[in-house]
Design a protein around this motif. Structure first.
Motif, PDB file in Angstrom:
ATOM      1  N   ARG A 174     -42.554  90.459  48.311  1.00  0.00           N
ATOM      2  CA  ARG A 174     -42.048  89.309  47.553  1.00  0.00           C
ATOM      3  C   ARG A 174     -41.881  89.657  46.078  1.00  0.00           C
ATOM      4  NH1 ARG A 174     -45.174  86.340  51.373  1.00  0.00           N
ATOM      5  NH2 ARG A 174     -47.063  86.503  50.100  1.00  0.00           N
ATOM      6  N   THR A 175     -42.820  90.450  45.544  1.00  0.00           N
ATOM      7  CA  THR A 175     -42.712  90.866  44.145  1.00  0.00           C
ATOM      8  C   THR A 175     -41.484  91.736  43.945  1.00  0.00           C
ATOM      9  OG1 THR A 175     -45.105  90.767  43.849  1.00  0.00           O
ATOM     10  CG2 THR A 175     -43.860  92.101  42.277  1.00  0.00           C
ATOM     11  N   PHE A 176     -41.269  92.690  44.864  1.00  0.00           N
ATOM     12  CA  PHE A 176     -40.077  93.536  44.773  1.00  0.00           C
ATOM     13  C   PHE A 176     -38.816  92.679  44.801  1.00  0.00           C
ATOM     14  CE2 PHE A 176     -36.574  96.032  46.323  1.00  0.00           C
ATOM     15  CZ  PHE A 176     -36.736  97.275  45.723  1.00  0.00           C
ATOM     16  N   GLY A 177     -38.782  91.725  45.733  1.00  0.00           N
ATOM     17  CA  GLY A 177     -37.618  90.851  45.835  1.00  0.00           C
ATOM     18  C   GLY A 177     -37.381  90.055  44.569  1.00  0.00           C
ATOM     19  N   ALA A 178     -38.461  89.574  43.949  1.00  0.00           N
ATOM     20  CA  ALA A 178     -38.323  88.797  42.713  1.00  0.00           C
ATOM     21  C   ALA A 178     -37.788  89.665  41.575  1.00  0.00           C
ATOM     22  CB  ALA A 178     -39.675  88.199  42.333  1.00  0.00           C
ATOM     23  N   VAL A 179     -38.241  90.916  41.522  1.00  0.00           N
ATOM     24  CA  VAL A 179     -37.749  91.840  40.493  1.00  0.00           C
ATOM     25  C   VAL A 179     -36.261  92.111  40.696  1.00  0.00           C
ATOM     26  CG1 VAL A 179     -37.894  94.213  39.643  1.00  0.00           C
ATOM     27  CG2 VAL A 179     -39.984  92.922  40.081  1.00  0.00           C
ATOM     28  N   LEU A 180     -35.884  92.378  41.953  1.00  0.00           N
ATOM     29  CA  LEU A 180     -34.469  92.625  42.249  1.00  0.00           C
ATOM     30  C   LEU A 180     -33.613  91.415  41.871  1.00  0.00           C
ATOM     31  CD1 LEU A 180     -32.217  94.330  43.507  1.00  0.00           C
ATOM     32  CD2 LEU A 180     -32.823  93.355  45.734  1.00  0.00           C
ATOM     33  N   LYS A 181     -34.082  90.231  42.223  1.00  0.00           N
ATOM     34  CA  LYS A 181     -33.330  89.014  41.901  1.00  0.00           C
ATOM     35  C   LYS A 181     -33.181  88.834  40.391  1.00  0.00           C
ATOM     36  CE  LYS A 181     -33.335  83.996  42.638  1.00  0.00           C
ATOM     37  NZ  LYS A 181     -34.043  82.851  43.249  1.00  0.00           N
ATOM     38  N   ALA A 182     -34.252  89.090  39.635  1.00  0.00           N
ATOM     39  CA  ALA A 182     -34.198  88.942  38.178  1.00  0.00           C
ATOM     40  C   ALA A 182     -33.208  89.934  37.568  1.00  0.00           C
ATOM     41  CB  ALA A 182     -35.590  89.149  37.586  1.00  0.00           C
ATOM     42  N   LEU A 183     -33.221  91.170  38.059  1.00  0.00           N
ATOM     43  CA  LEU A 183     -32.286  92.173  37.539  1.00  0.00           C
ATOM     44  C   LEU A 183     -30.841  91.779  37.862  1.00  0.00           C
ATOM     45  CD1 LEU A 183     -34.229  95.416  38.562  1.00  0.00           C
ATOM     46  CD2 LEU A 183     -33.805  94.627  36.224  1.00  0.00           C
ATOM     47  N   ARG A 184     -30.642  91.285  39.085  1.00  0.00           N
ATOM     48  CA  ARG A 184     -29.288  90.867  39.488  1.00  0.00           C
ATOM     49  C   ARG A 184     -28.792  89.699  38.639  1.00  0.00           C
ATOM     50  NH1 ARG A 184     -27.861  86.720  42.280  1.00  0.00           N
ATOM     51  NH2 ARG A 184     -29.882  86.311  43.267  1.00  0.00           N
ATOM     52  N   GLU A 185     -29.640  88.683  38.460  1.00  0.00           N
ATOM     53  CA  GLU A 185     -29.234  87.512  37.695  1.00  0.00           C
ATOM     54  C   GLU A 185     -29.014  87.843  36.231  1.00  0.00           C
ATOM     55  OE1 GLU A 185     -32.284  84.671  38.565  1.00  0.00           O
ATOM     56  OE2 GLU A 185     -31.259  83.923  40.380  1.00  0.00           O
ATOM     57  N   THR A 186     -29.827  88.765  35.689  1.00  0.00           N
ATOM     58  CA  THR A 186     -29.646  89.189  34.299  1.00  0.00           C
ATOM     59  C   THR A 186     -28.274  89.828  34.099  1.00  0.00           C
ATOM     60  OG1 THR A 186     -32.015  89.527  34.005  1.00  0.00           O
ATOM     61  CG2 THR A 186     -30.565  90.669  32.465  1.00  0.00           C
ATOM     62  N   SER A 187     -27.770  90.484  35.141  1.00  0.00           N
ATOM     63  CA  SER A 187     -26.444  91.106  35.068  1.00  0.00           C
ATOM     64  C   SER A 187     -25.319  90.126  35.379  1.00  0.00           C
ATOM     65  CB  SER A 187     -26.374  92.287  36.038  1.00  0.00           C
ATOM     66  OG  SER A 187     -27.281  93.299  35.656  1.00  0.00           O
ATOM     67  N   GLY A 188     -25.692  88.885  35.697  1.00  0.00           N
ATOM     68  CA  GLY A 188     -24.682  87.855  35.932  1.00  0.00           C
ATOM     69  C   GLY A 188     -23.981  87.965  37.264  1.00  0.00           C
ATOM     70  N   LEU A 189     -24.631  88.569  38.255  1.00  0.00           N
ATOM     71  CA  LEU A 189     -24.019  88.732  39.567  1.00  0.00           C
ATOM     72  C   LEU A 189     -24.612  87.759  40.578  1.00  0.00           C
ATOM     73  CD1 LEU A 189     -24.004  92.647  39.864  1.00  0.00           C
ATOM     74  CD2 LEU A 189     -22.082  91.167  39.235  1.00  0.00           C
ATOM     75  N   THR A 190     -23.756  87.224  41.418  1.00  0.00           N
ATOM     76  CA  THR A 190     -24.239  86.424  42.544  1.00  0.00           C
ATOM     77  C   THR A 190     -24.734  87.373  43.636  1.00  0.00           C
ATOM     78  OG1 THR A 190     -22.118  86.372  43.696  1.00  0.00           O
ATOM     79  CG2 THR A 190     -22.517  84.657  42.043  1.00  0.00           C
TER      80      THR A 190
END
Length: 273
Positions: free
Chosen positions: A12-28
């Protein structure tokens, strides 16, 4: 004695990190999934902590999110592999190993993990009961090989191994695997920070009858002991108990073959295979 709760938290932590990096880049999720060449549903499962991330994800994510994201995700994935490959009751000792300035090991059951080859480790895990899946075996092998980097990464740590000759005579995995282990032990014994001693098959004064033991000296020069049983382990910190283990280990070193005699025996055993 199960790795699942802690592993689930880490996923879950890995997934949250991936999601944060993706959202920071402005990608859906859909845009990111297209760039990393996985389905949007698969990416969603990873971000929710419901799927183990594939090995190629950090590299592919770097193409979409930048090289910093690659480094962050690679580090997170290494941590995940470790948690997936090391039993929960072993992880605390693995952390102590990483900081030790001296590390002693006496083994009477199997080649110490820090001296195992990939083939030997795989042979051990393939014989596990209950059986492991191919994916579980691969993760455990990877975790074991990652631990072995300690010997190279910490040249100022003194490693001492007392290993029963009978372990090699058992030939787990067959002659080819055993030959590889012997070669690996001979190579490791050439390092300045490694001492390997074989306990001969016949030793009337043997004092290791109570089983294997590990001892680590911390950077603050305190000692910690470690023993293992069936799917369990015990960290030993009481001074009187540590005194007993240190006395026994010292005696075992005096009863085992010295380093040169060990090399000679290993070479003879290899020649007989």
């Amino acid at each position: 004695m199960t790795t699942e709760p802690e592993l689930s938290d880490s996923l879950r932590t890995f997934g949250a990190v991936l999601k944060a990096l993706r959202e920071t880049s402005g990608l859906t999720q859909e845009e990111f999934a297209t760039r990393v060449r996985y389905s949007a549903a698969y990416v969603a499962k990873i971000e929710q902590g419901k799927r183990f991330p594939p090995d190629k994800l950090p590299e592919r994510a770097g193409e979409a999110l930048g090289q910093v994201a690659t480094k962050v995700l690679e580090a997170a994935l290494r941590s995940l592999r470790r948690k997936a490959g090391l039993a929960s009751w072993f992880r605390q000792w693995a952390g102590i190993e990483e900081e030790a300035v001296s590390l002693y090991a006496y083994e009477c059951r199997a080649i110490p993990g820090l001296l195992q080859t990939e083939a030997y480790a795989r042979a051990v895990f393939e014989r596990n009961l209950p059986p492991l899946t191919d994916e579980q075996i691969q993760r455990q092998v990877e975790a074991r090989l990652e631990r072995q980097a300690l010997i190279v990464r910490r040249p100022n740590t003194a490693f001492s191994f007392v290993v029963e000759q009978s372990i090699l005579e058992r030939r787990v995995g067959g002659n080819t695997v055993t030959r590889g282990v012997i070669d690996h032990m001979l190579t490791a014994s050439q390092r300045h920070n490694v001492e390997i001693q074989l306990m001969p098959l016949r030793q009337e004064d043997h004092c290791g009858v109570e089983g294997q033991m590990y001892l680590a000296e911390t950077p603050s020069h305190e000692w910690i002991g470690y023993t293992e049983g069936q799917r369990s382990s015990n960290l030993i910190t009481a001074p009187n108990d540590l005194s007993v283990l240190l006395q026994r280990y010292g005696k075992l070193r005096s009863q085992a073959l010295d380093c040169r005699a060990t090399v000679s025996l290993l070479e003879r055993m290899r020649g007989a295979l």
